[in-house]
Enzyme design. Structure first.
Site, PDB file in Angstrom:
ATOM      1  N   ARG A  14       0.835  -1.205   0.000  1.00  0.00           N
ATOM      2  CA  ARG A  14       0.000   0.000   0.000  1.00  0.00           C
ATOM      3  C   ARG A  14       0.870   1.256   0.000  1.00  0.00           C
ATOM      4  NH1 ARG A  14      -0.749   4.755   2.762  1.00  0.00           N
ATOM      5  NH2 ARG A  14      -0.349   3.632   4.709  1.00  0.00           N
ATOM      6  N   CYS A 244       4.271   9.301   1.591  1.00  0.00           N
ATOM      7  CA  CYS A 244       2.974   9.907   1.312  1.00  0.00           C
ATOM      8  C   CYS A 244       3.071  10.838   0.107  1.00  0.00           C
ATOM      9  CB  CYS A 244       2.478  10.684   2.527  1.00  0.00           C
ATOM     10  SG  CYS A 244       0.911  11.543   2.219  1.00  0.00           S
TER      11      CYS A 244
END
Length: 312
Positions: A14, A244
């Site tokens: 992920r 991120c």
């Protein structure tokens, strides 16, 4: 889980894949997840239920979750940005759902396009939806306190606000909160301070894990601080890939291989066969030939005569 001292939650499929250009094939993802599970990794965050237009690398998450569910003993986790994502995660069969609640409201607006008030409303709706399910079918629901250690957009983040948002999330009925160093700003003293304050205000059972980045080389130091204070779950990414995409410069997850080596060398059982884990890295590197992978242990190899705690 009874024979594990520290649980490693692998987030590479992920957090790793969402931040790179290459779109890994579904079959390669399945092979990665199966190989890590076979190496003894107890929990894997296999994807995120965000719109494919936002993160095309994770467009196949529902299929990947369904596949991962077939692997005996593996806890299958997925990230969701809102109620719709949670509905999709529930339908796919995720054992654990995590939602990011950015302490930096600026980051929250960029990351999930919602203010603190709006995110707390989403969290409340998800809690209510999970409670509608039969007790045995309810996924664990965690709120990740993103940018808890600092933000590349806002700068310093109020520790009082970290605690306040943790208290509000717990009051809504989430299973637990997690501390997330989204931008790699954190240091060991800060981690211990925040952990103690959340335990004091929310209960020790409501904070068990941390998500750390190695952006400034503090990843393993912070992981050691987490272990020292008594946290029992640490997120990491195979080869240290990821970060991120909505926090500038937030590269560098902790390298799973280095984390497992450190813990096992300390005599702490992770349940992971480190030699099998190192072999998984080769499989992933072959599937991502254009992407750089990190880690000292894979480069140097295991020390002569090394005896792991797991299996000893």
């Amino acid at each position: 889980m009874t024979n594990i001292d520290i649980e490693i939650s692998e987030v590479g499929p992920r957090d790793g894949l969402q931040s790179i250009k290459t779109i890994m094939s579904t079959e390669d993802k399945k092979a990665w997840i199966a190989a890590e599970a076979a190496a003894g990794v107890p929990e894997i965050e296999v994807g995120s239920f965000v719109p494919p237009s936002v993160i095309p690398q994770l467009a196949d998450t529902a299929e990947v979750v369904a596949y991962a569910r077939t692997i005996p003993g593996l806890a299958v986790a997925a990230l969701v940005p809102n109620l719709r994502g949670a509905e999709n995660a529930i339908a796919a069969g995720a054992h654990k759902i995590s939602i990011p609640l950015s302490v930096s409201e600026t980051h929250s607006l960029k990351n999930v396009k919602r203010s603190h008030v709006q995110m707390l409303e989403e969290i409340d709706l998800i809690v209510q939806r999970i409670r509608e399910l039969p007790e045995g079918e309810r996924p664990k629901f965690e709120v990740g306190l993103s940018t808890a250690f600092g933000c590349t957009i806002e700068g310093p983040v109020s520790e009082d606000l970290v605690v306040q948002l943790a208290v509000k999330a717990v009051a809504l009925g989430v299973d637990e909160v997690g501390l997330s160093d989204t931008t790699g700003y954190g240091n060991p003293a800060q981690l211990k301070r925040l952990t103690k304050r959340i335990w004091e205000n929310c209960g020790r059972e409501k904070l068990n894990g941390v998500h750390l980045h190695n952006t400034r080389g503090q990843g393993l130091a912070n992981a050691l601080a987490a272990v020292d204070i008594g946290l029992t779950t640490i997120d990491s990414s195979l080869g240290g890939i990821g970060g991120c995409p909505f926090a500038p410069g937030a590269s560098g997850n902790i390298v799973t291989e280095d984390l497992v080596f450190m813990l096992e060398a300390m005599g702490l059982k992770t349940g992971i066969d480190i030699e099998k884990l190192l072999a998984v890295r080769e499989l992933v590197q072959k599937a991502l030939p254009e992407e750089e992978m990190y880690g000292f242990t894979p480069e140097a190899g295991l020390p002569k005569g090394f005896v792991a705690a797991t299996g000893s």
